[in-house]
Design a protein around this motif. Structure first.
Motif, short mmCIF file in Angstrom:
data_model
loop_
_atom_site.label_atom_id
_atom_site.label_comp_id
_atom_site.label_asym_id
_atom_site.label_seq_id
_atom_site.Cartn_x
_atom_site.Cartn_y
_atom_site.Cartn_z
N UNK A 48 0.82 -1.21 0.00
CA UNK A 48 0.00 0.00 0.00
C UNK A 48 0.85 1.26 0.00
N UNK A 49 1.90 1.26 0.83
CA UNK A 49 2.73 2.46 0.97
C UNK A 49 3.57 2.74 -0.27
N UNK A 50 3.66 1.79 -1.20
CA UNK A 50 4.44 1.97 -2.42
C UNK A 50 3.60 2.51 -3.58
N UNK A 51 2.39 2.96 -3.28
CA UNK A 51 1.50 3.49 -4.32
C UNK A 51 2.15 4.71 -4.96
N UNK A 52 2.23 4.76 -6.30
CA UNK A 52 2.82 5.92 -6.97
C UNK A 52 2.08 7.22 -6.65
N UNK A 53 2.77 8.32 -6.78
CA UNK A 53 2.22 9.63 -6.41
C UNK A 53 1.09 10.09 -7.33
N UNK A 54 0.95 9.51 -8.52
CA UNK A 54 -0.12 9.97 -9.40
C UNK A 54 -1.47 9.34 -9.06
N UNK A 55 -1.50 8.48 -8.05
CA UNK A 55 -2.75 7.94 -7.51
C UNK A 55 -3.06 8.67 -6.21
N UNK A 57 -3.50 9.19 -2.23
CA UNK A 57 -2.61 8.69 -1.18
C UNK A 57 -3.07 7.31 -0.72
N UNK A 58 -2.11 6.47 -0.37
CA UNK A 58 -2.39 5.06 -0.13
C UNK A 58 -3.45 4.83 0.94
N UNK A 59 -3.45 5.61 2.02
CA UNK A 59 -4.39 5.35 3.11
C UNK A 59 -5.82 5.70 2.72
N UNK A 60 -6.01 6.61 1.77
CA UNK A 60 -7.36 6.90 1.27
C UNK A 60 -7.86 5.76 0.39
N UNK A 61 -6.96 5.21 -0.42
CA UNK A 61 -7.32 4.07 -1.27
C UNK A 61 -7.64 2.87 -0.39
N UNK A 62 -6.84 2.66 0.64
CA UNK A 62 -7.08 1.55 1.56
C UNK A 62 -8.45 1.70 2.25
N UNK A 63 -8.74 2.91 2.73
CA UNK A 63 -10.01 3.15 3.40
C UNK A 63 -11.18 2.94 2.43
N UNK A 64 -11.01 3.35 1.20
CA UNK A 64 -12.05 3.16 0.18
C UNK A 64 -12.30 1.67 -0.05
N UNK A 65 -11.24 0.90 -0.15
CA UNK A 65 -11.40 -0.54 -0.40
C UNK A 65 -11.99 -1.24 0.82
N UNK A 66 -11.61 -0.82 2.01
CA UNK A 66 -12.10 -1.46 3.23
C UNK A 66 -13.57 -1.09 3.49
N UNK A 67 -13.99 0.06 3.02
CA UNK A 67 -15.37 0.51 3.25
C UNK A 67 -16.32 0.05 2.16
N UNK A 68 -15.82 -0.73 1.22
CA UNK A 68 -16.67 -1.20 0.13
C UNK A 68 -17.07 -0.09 -0.82
N UNK A 69 -16.20 0.92 -0.95
CA UNK A 69 -16.49 2.00 -1.87
C UNK A 69 -17.03 3.25 -1.20
#
Length: 72
Positions: A48-55, A57-69
């Motif tokens: 997760x922490x290796x997510x490129x900068x053009x996406x 931030x990793x913790x927002x993507x993680x929260x999105x995936x954990x919350x089912x969108x």
């Protein structure tokens, strides 16, 4: 994600609470950006922490995936 793929996936995602008048704040990133980031993560097998900068931030993507969108 191609436009055709997005057209099939978009109706399956939950509508954000703020768009339905249930409170909350507008999201900082669109669902398509989040899904693109998750697909990149899975395809590349990266941490997760290796997510490129053009996406987003990793913790927002993680929260999105954990919350089912949901991000509200």
């Amino acid at each position: 994600m191609t436009d055709a793929e997005w057209a099939q996936v978009k109706p399956l995602l939950p509508v954000p609470a703020w768009l339905e008048g249930r409170g909350g704040q507008p999201e900082g990133y669109c669902h398509r950006q989040m899904l693109d980031a998750i697909r990149y993560l899975v395809a590349g097998g990266i941490a997760w922490q290796a997510m490129p900068a053009d996406f987003p931030v990793w913790y927002r993507v993680y929260a999105f995936s954990a919350a089912g969108g949901r991000q509200d």
